[in-house]
Motif scaffolding. Sequence first.
Motif, PDB file in Angstrom:
ATOM      1  N   PRO A  15       0.794  -1.205  -0.036  1.00 37.91           N
ATOM      2  CA  PRO A  15      -0.157   0.010  -0.103  1.00 37.91           C
ATOM      3  C   PRO A  15       0.784   1.258   0.173  1.00 37.91           C
ATOM      4  CG  PRO A  15       0.120  -1.074   2.426  1.00 37.91           C
ATOM      5  CD  PRO A  15       0.801  -1.893   1.144  1.00 37.91           C
ATOM      6  N   ALA A  16       0.273   2.429  -0.538  1.00 42.39           N
ATOM      7  CA  ALA A  16       1.090   3.562  -0.473  1.00 42.39           C
ATOM      8  C   ALA A  16       1.264   4.257   0.757  1.00 42.39           C
ATOM      9  CB  ALA A  16       0.252   4.572  -1.386  1.00 42.39           C
ATOM     10  N   GLU A  17       0.437   3.894   1.846  1.00 42.70           N
ATOM     11  CA  GLU A  17       0.466   4.209   3.087  1.00 42.70           C
ATOM     12  C   GLU A  17       0.437   3.040   4.220  1.00 42.70           C
ATOM     13  OE1 GLU A  17      -2.133   7.807   5.003  1.00 42.70           O
ATOM     14  OE2 GLU A  17      -3.144   5.853   5.106  1.00 42.70           O
ATOM     15  N   MET A  51       1.640   7.270  13.662  1.00 43.27           N
ATOM     16  CA  MET A  51       2.301   8.023  12.536  1.00 43.27           C
ATOM     17  C   MET A  51       2.069   7.277  11.321  1.00 43.27           C
ATOM     18  SD  MET A  51       6.376   7.833  11.952  1.00 43.27           S
ATOM     19  CE  MET A  51       6.855   8.937  13.329  1.00 43.27           C
ATOM     20  N   PHE A  52       1.681   8.047  10.314  1.00 44.58           N
ATOM     21  CA  PHE A  52       1.411   7.669   8.843  1.00 44.58           C
ATOM     22  C   PHE A  52       2.575   8.012   8.034  1.00 44.58           C
ATOM     23  CE2 PHE A  52      -2.635   8.186  10.813  1.00 44.58           C
ATOM     24  CZ  PHE A  52      -3.406   7.264  10.692  1.00 44.58           C
ATOM     25  N   GLU A  53       2.871   7.238   7.009  1.00 46.67           N
ATOM     26  CA  GLU A  53       3.811   7.716   5.974  1.00 46.67           C
ATOM     27  C   GLU A  53       3.329   7.112   4.674  1.00 46.67           C
ATOM     28  OE1 GLU A  53       8.236   6.757   5.552  1.00 46.67           O
ATOM     29  OE2 GLU A  53       7.206   5.247   4.469  1.00 46.67           O
ATOM     30  N   HIS A  54       3.042   8.361   3.725  1.00 51.56           N
ATOM     31  CA  HIS A  54       2.523   8.072   2.554  1.00 51.56           C
ATOM     32  C   HIS A  54       3.682   8.050   1.412  1.00 51.56           C
ATOM     33  CE1 HIS A  54      -0.143   8.545  -0.818  1.00 51.56           C
ATOM     34  NE2 HIS A  54      -1.065   8.040  -0.208  1.00 51.56           N
ATOM     35  N   GLY A 106       8.393   6.013  -7.003  1.00 49.62           N
ATOM     36  CA  GLY A 106       8.783   7.010  -7.732  1.00 49.62           C
ATOM     37  C   GLY A 106       8.646   8.506  -7.444  1.00 49.62           C
ATOM     38  N   ALA A 107       7.545   8.686  -6.385  1.00 51.64           N
ATOM     39  CA  ALA A 107       7.317   9.866  -5.970  1.00 51.64           C
ATOM     40  C   ALA A 107       8.621  10.618  -5.260  1.00 51.64           C
ATOM     41  CB  ALA A 107       6.359   9.952  -4.878  1.00 51.64           C
ATOM     42  N   GLU A 108       8.749  11.696  -5.472  1.00 49.98           N
ATOM     43  CA  GLU A 108       9.859  12.581  -5.039  1.00 49.98           C
ATOM     44  C   GLU A 108      10.083  12.407  -3.490  1.00 49.98           C
ATOM     45  OE1 GLU A 108       9.604  16.790  -5.882  1.00 49.98           O
ATOM     46  OE2 GLU A 108      11.894  16.839  -6.030  1.00 49.98           O
ATOM     47  N   ALA A 109       9.058  12.453  -2.980  1.00 48.33           N
ATOM     48  CA  ALA A 109       8.971  12.742  -1.388  1.00 48.33           C
ATOM     49  C   ALA A 109       7.963  11.866  -0.711  1.00 48.33           C
ATOM     50  CB  ALA A 109       8.721  14.251  -0.948  1.00 48.33           C
ATOM     51  N   ARG A 110       8.251  11.344   0.656  1.00 48.19           N
ATOM     52  CA  ARG A 110       7.356  10.896   1.205  1.00 48.19           C
ATOM     53  C   ARG A 110       6.808  11.870   2.555  1.00 48.19           C
ATOM     54  NH1 ARG A 110      10.813   7.773   5.642  1.00 48.19           N
ATOM     55  NH2 ARG A 110      13.070   8.585   4.920  1.00 48.19           N
ATOM     56  N   CYS A 144       1.404  16.856  13.495  1.00 44.75           N
ATOM     57  CA  CYS A 144       3.115  17.110  12.859  1.00 44.75           C
ATOM     58  C   CYS A 144       3.135  16.523  11.616  1.00 44.75           C
ATOM     59  CB  CYS A 144       4.103  16.864  14.097  1.00 44.75           C
ATOM     60  SG  CYS A 144       3.869  17.579  15.512  1.00 44.75           S
ATOM     61  N   THR A 145       3.624  17.287  10.777  1.00 49.96           N
ATOM     62  CA  THR A 145       3.916  16.695   9.352  1.00 49.96           C
ATOM     63  C   THR A 145       5.352  17.015   8.908  1.00 49.96           C
ATOM     64  OG1 THR A 145       2.813  18.727   8.253  1.00 49.96           O
ATOM     65  CG2 THR A 145       1.599  16.860   8.472  1.00 49.96           C
ATOM     66  N   THR A 146       5.650  16.174   8.101  1.00 52.44           N
ATOM     67  CA  THR A 146       7.062  16.694   7.595  1.00 52.44           C
ATOM     68  C   THR A 146       7.209  15.846   5.881  1.00 52.44           C
ATOM     69  OG1 THR A 146       9.495  16.840   7.640  1.00 52.44           O
ATOM     70  CG2 THR A 146       8.353  14.830   8.567  1.00 52.44           C
ATOM     71  N   SER A 147       7.670  16.551   5.035  1.00 53.36           N
ATOM     72  CA  SER A 147       8.015  16.138   3.777  1.00 53.36           C
ATOM     73  C   SER A 147       9.503  15.708   3.585  1.00 53.36           C
ATOM     74  CB  SER A 147       7.392  17.039   2.712  1.00 53.36           C
ATOM     75  OG  SER A 147       7.813  16.569   1.653  1.00 53.36           O
ATOM     76  N   ILE A 148       9.612  14.360   3.294  1.00 57.59           N
ATOM     77  CA  ILE A 148      11.055  13.966   3.324  1.00 57.59           C
ATOM     78  C   ILE A 148      11.355  13.439   1.709  1.00 57.59           C
ATOM     79  CG2 ILE A 148      12.604  12.283   4.407  1.00 57.59           C
ATOM     80  CD1 ILE A 148      10.575  11.869   6.782  1.00 57.59           C
TER      81      ILE A 148
END
Length: 270
Positions: A178-180, A195-198, A202-206, A223-227
């Motif tokens: 799954p993507a998430e 905590m969720f990670e999406h 091939g996507a540039e960031a999670r 709280c969010t962060t784009s990695i």
Amino acid sequence: MTTVLNEPAIPGQAGVLLAELGDRAVRCDLYDEVGAPVYHDLAGQGTHEVRELLTLVRAVPGPVLDLAAGSGRLTMPLLALGRDVTALELSGSMLKLLAARLATAPEALRDRCATVRADMSDFALGREFGAIVLGTTSISLLDAPGRKGLYESVRAHLAPQGRFLLSTVDMELGAAAPAETEFEFTADSGRRYRMFEHWTAGAEARIVTVFPAVIGEGQVEVCTTSIRVLSADLVEEELRHSGFVVCTRRVLPDVGARHHSVLLEAEVAA
Ligand SMILES: C[S@@+](CC[C@H](N)C(=O)[O-])C[C@H]1O[C@@H](n2cnc3c(N)ncnc32)[C@H](O)[C@@H]1O
């Protein structure tokens, strides 16, 4: 005031939960004044990278520069090696947490630590270091020009035979994955988080989103962060272009089914 440094749209189940919270949700960046204590609480997880980094640092003499030092997850064990350590960090909130940690540390340790508020993609400290450390895959916080600036700044601060030690994450998604992904866990403080990670292949960031595991009354900090997802191959190639030689590459034990952390050890090319 909460500064949202980089507020990504939240996809998936995390986005649904956020929408359900409506205006009860207080969105923050994981490293700002609201998010920093949450990050600090979560940062106790996972010690394998710390052990590997310490082994590599022990092999080179001289002072150590800890880049993107945060609240000191790596700074404190580096100081415990008996080295002089400079902790460089952009977020004032994270530096405050580090200062509080140092204030309760033994004087002999505290006296060997300098803290600097600066951008790791463009710094000038006027001295050289035996080892420069950028752990916890924090290189993924920089875009391509930022990484170029990082490599230039690191080169300018490495002593002869000095080592640049950095980690990144190779991501892998099986066809049926799954993507998430979702994890629920209890941090060292006893607080529980969800905590969720999406990430789609091939996507540039999670995108990582952290909720309290138990939603009470009133406002809820989300709280969010784009990695960025930077493969070890890409980072190695960039290092070579910037005049480094990669001496070793170690794959660390997996932190999740689709993450493979990789620790790179580089030196300036002769
Ligand atoms: C994943 S945390 C790692 C913190 C610490 N090294 C650890 O292991 O817990 C990333 C850190 O990088 C900091 N940071 C983000 N961009 C930065 C930049 N351009 N220069 C310096 N620090 C930065 C964030 O504030 C955050 O504290």
